[in-house]
Motif scaffolding. Structure first.
Motif, PDB file in Angstrom:
ATOM      1  N   ASP A   1      39.740  32.129  33.948  1.00 14.12           N
ATOM      2  CA  ASP A   1      38.756  31.177  34.467  1.00 14.12           C
ATOM      3  C   ASP A   1      37.541  31.867  35.080  1.00 14.12           C
ATOM      4  OD1 ASP A   1      38.205  28.301  34.972  1.00 14.12           O
ATOM      5  OD2 ASP A   1      38.170  28.956  37.072  1.00 14.12           O
ATOM      6  N   ALA A   2      37.686  33.121  35.495  1.00 16.33           N
ATOM      7  CA  ALA A   2      36.558  33.861  36.075  1.00 16.33           C
ATOM      8  C   ALA A   2      36.864  35.347  36.038  1.00 16.33           C
ATOM      9  CB  ALA A   2      36.280  33.410  37.508  1.00 16.33           C
ATOM     10  N   VAL A   3      35.813  36.132  35.808  1.00 11.48           N
ATOM     11  CA  VAL A   3      35.920  37.595  35.823  1.00 11.48           C
ATOM     12  C   VAL A   3      34.768  38.127  36.657  1.00 11.48           C
ATOM     13  CG1 VAL A   3      36.064  39.709  34.463  1.00 11.48           C
ATOM     14  CG2 VAL A   3      36.843  37.535  33.467  1.00 11.48           C
ATOM     15  N   PHE A   4      35.064  39.066  37.551  1.00  6.20           N
ATOM     16  CA  PHE A   4      34.007  39.675  38.351  1.00  6.20           C
ATOM     17  C   PHE A   4      34.475  41.027  38.870  1.00  6.20           C
ATOM     18  CE2 PHE A   4      36.555  37.022  41.113  1.00  6.20           C
ATOM     19  CZ  PHE A   4      36.738  37.779  42.263  1.00  6.20           C
ATOM     20  N   VAL A   5      33.543  41.747  39.473  1.00  7.03           N
ATOM     21  CA  VAL A   5      33.844  43.052  40.068  1.00  7.03           C
ATOM     22  C   VAL A   5      33.726  42.927  41.572  1.00  7.03           C
ATOM     23  CG1 VAL A   5      32.994  45.409  40.358  1.00  7.03           C
ATOM     24  CG2 VAL A   5      33.202  44.433  38.069  1.00  7.03           C
ATOM     25  N   ASP A   6      34.743  43.417  42.277  1.00  8.02           N
ATOM     26  CA  ASP A   6      34.746  43.447  43.734  1.00  8.02           C
ATOM     27  C   ASP A   6      34.794  44.911  44.160  1.00  8.02           C
ATOM     28  OD1 ASP A   6      35.006  43.081  46.430  1.00  8.02           O
ATOM     29  OD2 ASP A   6      36.952  42.091  46.358  1.00  8.02           O
ATOM     30  N   GLY A   7      33.622  45.494  44.414  1.00  9.13           N
ATOM     31  CA  GLY A   7      33.565  46.923  44.711  1.00  9.13           C
ATOM     32  C   GLY A   7      33.928  47.733  43.484  1.00  9.13           C
ATOM     33  N   ARG A   8      35.034  48.458  43.551  1.00  6.17           N
ATOM     34  CA  ARG A   8      35.505  49.265  42.418  1.00  6.17           C
ATOM     35  C   ARG A   8      36.665  48.584  41.696  1.00  6.17           C
ATOM     36  NH1 ARG A   8      36.119  55.357  44.560  1.00  6.17           N
ATOM     37  NH2 ARG A   8      36.038  55.780  42.320  1.00  6.17           N
ATOM     38  N   LEU A   9      36.899  47.311  42.025  1.00  8.58           N
ATOM     39  CA  LEU A   9      38.020  46.586  41.451  1.00  8.58           C
ATOM     40  C   LEU A   9      37.553  45.582  40.414  1.00  8.58           C
ATOM     41  CD1 LEU A   9      39.953  45.758  44.749  1.00  8.58           C
ATOM     42  CD2 LEU A   9      40.381  47.666  43.194  1.00  8.58           C
ATOM     43  N   LEU A  10      38.294  45.494  39.317  1.00  9.02           N
ATOM     44  CA  LEU A  10      38.102  44.434  38.343  1.00  9.02           C
ATOM     45  C   LEU A  10      39.031  43.289  38.733  1.00  9.02           C
ATOM     46  CD1 LEU A  10      36.969  43.394  35.598  1.00  9.02           C
ATOM     47  CD2 LEU A  10      39.022  44.381  34.545  1.00  9.02           C
ATOM     48  N   VAL A  11      38.468  42.077  38.842  1.00  8.58           N
ATOM     49  CA  VAL A  11      39.257  40.918  39.243  1.00  8.58           C
ATOM     50  C   VAL A  11      39.162  39.852  38.155  1.00  8.58           C
ATOM     51  CG1 VAL A  11      39.665  39.173  41.015  1.00  8.58           C
ATOM     52  CG2 VAL A  11      38.731  41.412  41.663  1.00  8.58           C
ATOM     53  N   VAL A  12      40.302  39.343  37.750  1.00  5.00           N
ATOM     54  CA  VAL A  12      40.379  38.250  36.779  1.00  5.00           C
ATOM     55  C   VAL A  12      41.173  37.121  37.416  1.00  5.00           C
ATOM     56  CG1 VAL A  12      41.154  37.535  34.493  1.00  5.00           C
ATOM     57  CG2 VAL A  12      40.301  39.870  34.837  1.00  5.00           C
ATOM     58  N   LEU A  13      40.591  35.927  37.462  1.00  4.55           N
ATOM     59  CA  LEU A  13      41.257  34.758  38.025  1.00  4.55           C
ATOM     60  C   LEU A  13      41.695  33.822  36.906  1.00  4.55           C
ATOM     61  CD1 LEU A  13      38.791  33.855  40.946  1.00  4.55           C
ATOM     62  CD2 LEU A  13      40.712  35.464  40.980  1.00  4.55           C
ATOM     63  N   ASP A  14      42.866  33.202  37.100  1.00  2.00           N
ATOM     64  CA  ASP A  14      43.301  32.211  36.126  1.00  2.00           C
ATOM     65  C   ASP A  14      42.831  30.829  36.562  1.00  2.00           C
ATOM     66  OD1 ASP A  14      45.009  31.275  38.097  1.00  2.00           O
ATOM     67  OD2 ASP A  14      46.863  31.893  37.091  1.00  2.00           O
ATOM     68  N   ARG A  15      43.300  29.790  35.905  1.00  2.00           N
ATOM     69  CA  ARG A  15      42.781  28.446  36.146  1.00  2.00           C
ATOM     70  C   ARG A  15      43.284  27.827  37.444  1.00  2.00           C
ATOM     71  NH1 ARG A  15      39.745  27.280  31.995  1.00  2.00           N
ATOM     72  NH2 ARG A  15      40.116  28.317  29.994  1.00  2.00           N
ATOM     73  N   GLN A  16      44.228  28.494  38.087  1.00  2.53           N
ATOM     74  CA  GLN A  16      44.653  28.066  39.418  1.00  2.53           C
ATOM     75  C   GLN A  16      44.111  29.010  40.487  1.00  2.53           C
ATOM     76  OE1 GLN A  16      49.008  27.651  38.862  1.00  2.53           O
ATOM     77  NE2 GLN A  16      48.704  25.478  39.230  1.00  2.53           N
TER      78      GLN A  16
END
Length: 226
Positions: free
Chosen positions: A111-126
């Motif tokens: 549902d969303a992809v972004f970078v938080d500092g040096r971290l790759l973050v992927v969120l699902d639909r919840q």
């Protein structure tokens, strides 16, 4: 469209695999001189081993010290490359490989992809963090471009950042089970046990919440149902 692989570039891998053995060899070459300098000080710990090392400044002794340095550098380089996260971005989903661990995330679940500092973050639909891992070159424009070109919902920042609150022990706003898991996770962070911290974050998410860290300070929010 061809898949994109993110993480260490070929140049990064070459630099590690060549640079660290060279650095190790140079360190070994300079070790006898360093030992002599340390022994010139009024007091130094491990004086016995240093007296042995200071004589290894020529011939086979020096060659052995340099060889050990090269081997140690090569071992560190192999571990660094092997343990670095590699993310393959394809139209149908993501494949994440770190060491011997391999995970996949289906495109339909993202549902969303972004970078938080040096971290790759992927969120699902919840709004669960199905990926929150350190990625080399995370801030490179190539990362955003790869996700956008494959049709992923890239966002500039965490869309739920305003929902996070700092966790403190026995917080009355949270169920007792969540507080207990966060307390255990706090100890894992203090002990620098990343694997335990990641597993306990998954447990928190099973209970309907998620957590992110600022240093060893945990911040929590409820999952957003869709």
């Amino acid at each position: 469209m061809a898949d994109d692989e993110l993480g260490l570039t070929r140049g990064d891998r070459a630099l590690l695999l060549v640079g660290l053995p060279v650095a190790g060899g140079l360190a070994g070459w300079g070790l006898p001189s360093a030992a002599r300098w340390l022994l010139s000080l009024p007091w130094v710990p491990f004086a016995g081993p240093l007296r042995l090392v200071r004589h290894l400044d020529a011939g086979w002794g020096l060659l052995a010290v340099v060889a050990v340095g090269v081997l140690l550098g090569a071992g560190l380089a192999f571990v660094a490359v092997h343990e670095a996260l590699r993310v393959t971005v394809g139209d149908g989903g993501l494949t994440l490989v770190c060491g011997e661990t391999r995970r996949t995330v289906e495109r339909r679940d993202v549902d969303a992809v972004f970078v938080d500092g040096r971290l790759l973050v992927v969120l699902d639909r919840q709004s669960r963090q199905v990926v929150r891992d350190r990625l080399d070159n995370a801030g490179s424009p190539r990362v955003e471009r790869a996700f956008r070109e494959h049709g992923y919902p890239w966002v500039a920042r965490d869309p739920y950042a305003q929902l996070y609150r700092r966790w403190v022990p026995d917080l009355p706003d949270l169920p007792a089970a969540v507080n207990a898991v966060l307390a255990a996770r706090g100890k894992a962070l203090e002990n620098k046990s990343g694997t335990d911290a990641d597993e306990l974050r998954d447990e928190v998410q099973k209970l309907g919440y998620t957590v992110r860290d600022v240093g060893i300070v945990q911040h929590w929010r409820p999952l957003v149902k869709s």
